[in-house]
Design a protein around this motif. Structure first.
Motif, PDB file in Angstrom:
ATOM      1  N   UNK A 153      70.873  55.801  40.984  1.00  0.00           N
ATOM      2  CA  UNK A 153      70.203  57.037  41.411  1.00  0.00           C
ATOM      3  C   UNK A 153      70.881  57.623  42.636  1.00  0.00           C
ATOM      4  N   UNK A 154      71.201  56.770  43.608  1.00  0.00           N
ATOM      5  CA  UNK A 154      71.902  57.233  44.814  1.00  0.00           C
ATOM      6  C   UNK A 154      73.255  57.843  44.462  1.00  0.00           C
ATOM      7  N   UNK A 155      73.963  57.200  43.544  1.00  0.00           N
ATOM      8  CA  UNK A 155      75.296  57.678  43.182  1.00  0.00           C
ATOM      9  C   UNK A 155      75.224  59.049  42.525  1.00  0.00           C
ATOM     10  N   UNK A 156      74.336  59.221  41.558  1.00  0.00           N
ATOM     11  CA  UNK A 156      74.245  60.493  40.836  1.00  0.00           C
ATOM     12  C   UNK A 156      73.766  61.620  41.745  1.00  0.00           C
ATOM     13  N   UNK A 157      72.746  61.358  42.557  1.00  0.00           N
ATOM     14  CA  UNK A 157      72.267  62.401  43.466  1.00  0.00           C
ATOM     15  C   UNK A 157      73.265  62.657  44.581  1.00  0.00           C
ATOM     16  N   UNK A 158      74.041  61.630  44.946  1.00  0.00           N
ATOM     17  CA  UNK A 158      75.100  61.833  45.925  1.00  0.00           C
ATOM     18  C   UNK A 158      76.207  62.725  45.388  1.00  0.00           C
TER      19      UNK A 158
ATOM     20  N   UNK B  59      83.340  62.654  53.285  1.00  0.00           N
ATOM     21  CA  UNK B  59      84.447  62.278  52.408  1.00  0.00           C
ATOM     22  C   UNK B  59      84.508  60.762  52.223  1.00  0.00           C
ATOM     23  N   UNK B  60      84.361  60.022  53.322  1.00  0.00           N
ATOM     24  CA  UNK B  60      84.431  58.563  53.247  1.00  0.00           C
ATOM     25  C   UNK B  60      83.300  58.000  52.399  1.00  0.00           C
ATOM     26  N   UNK B  61      82.100  58.514  52.615  1.00  0.00           N
ATOM     27  CA  UNK B  61      80.934  58.062  51.851  1.00  0.00           C
ATOM     28  C   UNK B  61      81.143  58.315  50.355  1.00  0.00           C
ATOM     29  N   UNK B  62      81.748  59.435  50.045  1.00  0.00           N
ATOM     30  CA  UNK B  62      81.994  59.808  48.649  1.00  0.00           C
ATOM     31  C   UNK B  62      82.946  58.838  47.970  1.00  0.00           C
ATOM     32  N   UNK B  63      84.075  58.533  48.600  1.00  0.00           N
ATOM     33  CA  UNK B  63      85.073  57.681  47.958  1.00  0.00           C
ATOM     34  C   UNK B  63      84.639  56.219  47.922  1.00  0.00           C
ATOM     35  N   UNK B  64      83.955  55.748  48.959  1.00  0.00           N
ATOM     36  CA  UNK B  64      83.461  54.369  48.919  1.00  0.00           C
ATOM     37  C   UNK B  64      82.372  54.228  47.857  1.00  0.00           C
ATOM     38  N   UNK B  65      81.629  55.296  47.606  1.00  0.00           N
ATOM     39  CA  UNK B  65      80.622  55.263  46.535  1.00  0.00           C
ATOM     40  C   UNK B  65      81.271  55.009  45.183  1.00  0.00           C
ATOM     41  N   UNK B  66      82.405  55.649  44.922  1.00  0.00           N
ATOM     42  CA  UNK B  66      83.112  55.422  43.660  1.00  0.00           C
ATOM     43  C   UNK B  66      83.588  53.977  43.552  1.00  0.00           C
TER      44      UNK B  66
ATOM     45  N   UNK C  81      67.888  60.949  46.953  1.00  0.00           N
ATOM     46  CA  UNK C  81      69.086  60.215  47.380  1.00  0.00           C
ATOM     47  C   UNK C  81      68.797  59.366  48.620  1.00  0.00           C
ATOM     48  N   UNK C  82      68.226  59.978  49.617  1.00  0.00           N
ATOM     49  CA  UNK C  82      67.974  59.263  50.876  1.00  0.00           C
ATOM     50  C   UNK C  82      66.863  58.220  50.707  1.00  0.00           C
ATOM     51  N   UNK C  83      65.805  58.565  49.996  1.00  0.00           N
ATOM     52  CA  UNK C  83      64.683  57.642  49.836  1.00  0.00           C
ATOM     53  C   UNK C  83      65.083  56.397  49.054  1.00  0.00           C
ATOM     54  N   UNK C  84      65.815  56.565  47.952  1.00  0.00           N
ATOM     55  CA  UNK C  84      66.233  55.387  47.189  1.00  0.00           C
ATOM     56  C   UNK C  84      67.253  54.562  47.970  1.00  0.00           C
ATOM     57  N   UNK C  85      68.064  55.232  48.775  1.00  0.00           N
ATOM     58  CA  UNK C  85      68.998  54.489  49.613  1.00  0.00           C
ATOM     59  C   UNK C  85      68.274  53.605  50.616  1.00  0.00           C
TER      60      UNK C  85
ATOM     61  N   UNK D 267      66.845  66.427  44.774  1.00  0.00           N
ATOM     62  CA  UNK D 267      67.955  65.482  44.606  1.00  0.00           C
ATOM     63  C   UNK D 267      68.320  64.794  45.916  1.00  0.00           C
ATOM     64  N   UNK D 268      68.346  65.538  47.019  1.00  0.00           N
ATOM     65  CA  UNK D 268      68.738  64.912  48.280  1.00  0.00           C
ATOM     66  C   UNK D 268      67.624  64.056  48.855  1.00  0.00           C
TER      67      UNK D 268
END
Length: 387
Positions: A15-20, A120-127, A50-54, A46-47
């Protein structure tokens, strides 16, 4: 227990990944992607999710690591190809998970002690993390099925699940033997918390976090908003402020009586403060939603952006750039594509909640548009340019 925790973490991380991804591509859209302006509450949902499930993932991850960490030191370290594959995913999965949750919490608290661009960092580490998670799930699928479906399948001889159980110690998967013990109903041999008790405690902790933080995005839960870093109703004009005029170094120039708004299209049009306030004003009720997860409804008034674009003879299919008085910063300007630029709810707002804009909210004018991240609702606007 470890398998159930893994399933739950898979759901929250997914869920965090998709909403991110939604948040990332709203802020950095590729040329082929244009987000709609409706429904106006889409990014808020969505946001907030994202934060709540995180946040809810924090106790789940801590307990998951506690249940399995003895297995990290087993010998021999590799027993098969599948086991080797599982082992290879552990390092990026664990480090990526901890990194994402830790920096995500730092971001919503606006505690920036790291020397990298968070988005940007959060995005690539998520992948990297989600890729490791997918491979890990594939490697552990038989184990998960054996543990989660045990009562349903353990008495059916000859099934794959039954065979998997036979390979475990006394019908219990090795993953479950970490810190949970081998006693009846999961009770450790030395006494202590049972598996059921641990599950209840972990679920309760996650539920408490959800209930006491979701109020920053869900108005109905606002009275319970005890642990969230923001209260959506606190701030100048009953609205929070992320970046002040002082932090943006625009306090003096924004108050300058010689301020002019410039709209540049096929022709160039300029407005001083009096002319800007003399334009036909419209009132809209729109939420403002920030990437930190908080959102708040507010009433905005000012001229429609599309009317300003028409006055400058900017075509209806043109993208425009809205520029701030702020001299530097990653979000000092934002692009507004036609779906938002031409929406009747999109304003160059000069007022908020029945009064002129406060300086920290973007005086003398700011962008407000439906279904758009707060960082793209440019404040202290002085120029709109056709691209």
């Amino acid at each position: 227990m470890a398998s159930l925790l893994g399933i739950t973490l898979g759901i929250t991380f997914g869920t965090c990944f998709l909403t991110g991804l939604v948040s990332h591509f709203m802020q950095h859209p590729p040329n082929w992607l244009s987000w709609p302006a409706r429904p106006v509450w889409l990014y808020r949902v969505t946001q907030g999710l994202h934060v709540t499930t995180g946040l809810a993932s924090v106790p789940l991850l801590l307990v998951k690591l506690w249940t399995v960490y003895p297995r990290l030191w087993e010998w021999p370290p590799v027993r098969s190809v599948a086991h080797a594959l599982e082992r290879l995913t552990i390092v990026p999965l664990i480090t990526g998970s901890i990194f994402q949750l830790a920096t995500g919490i730092a971001n919503i608290a606006q505690w920036y002690r790291f020397h990298f661009f968070f988005t940007v960092t959060h995005y690539w580490v998520a992948w990297i993390t989600i890729g490791a998670l997918v491979v890990h799930i594939a490697a552990k699928l038989t184990t998960v099925r054996a543990n989660v479906g045990r009562r349903r399948h353990e008495r059916i001889p000859g099934t794959a699940v039954s065979a998997a159980l036979e390979r475990t110690a006394g019908g219990q998967d090795l993953e479950e033997q970490g810190n949970l013990g081998n006693g009846r109903d999961g009770a450790p041999p030395t006494g202590g918390l049972t598996r059921r008790g641990l599950a209840v405690a972990t679920g309760t902790a996650a539920a408490v976090i959800v209930v006491t933080t979701a109020g920053q995005a869900v108005p109905a839960l606002a009275p319970l908003d005890l642990l969230a870093p923001r209260r959506p109703d606190l701030g100048p004009q009953r609205l929070p402020v992320n970046r002040t005029a002082r932090a943006a170094r625009v306090a003096a120039v924004a108050r300058d009586p010689g301020y002019r708004l410039e709209v540049v299209g096929t022709r160039r049009v300029g407005y001083n403060l009096a002319q800007l306030h003399a334009l036909p004003s419209h009132t809209v009720r729109l939420p403002i939603t920030c990437v930190e997860g908080w959102s708040a409804d507010a009433t905005w008034h000012g001229p429609r952006l599309r009317d300003l674009l028409d006055a400058a003879l900017i075509p209806v299919d043109a993208t425009v750039r809205v520029e701030s008085l702020e001299a530097r910063g990653g979000y000092r300007a934002s692009e507004v594509r036609p779906a938002h630029a031409r929406d009747p709810l999109t304003l160059l707002a000069t007022g908020l909640n029945g009064a002129d804009l406060e300086l920290d909210h973007g005086y003398p004018a700011r962008l407000i548009a439906p279904d758009r991240p707060g960082v793209l609702q440019t404040k202290w606007v002085h120029r709109v340019v056709m691209l």
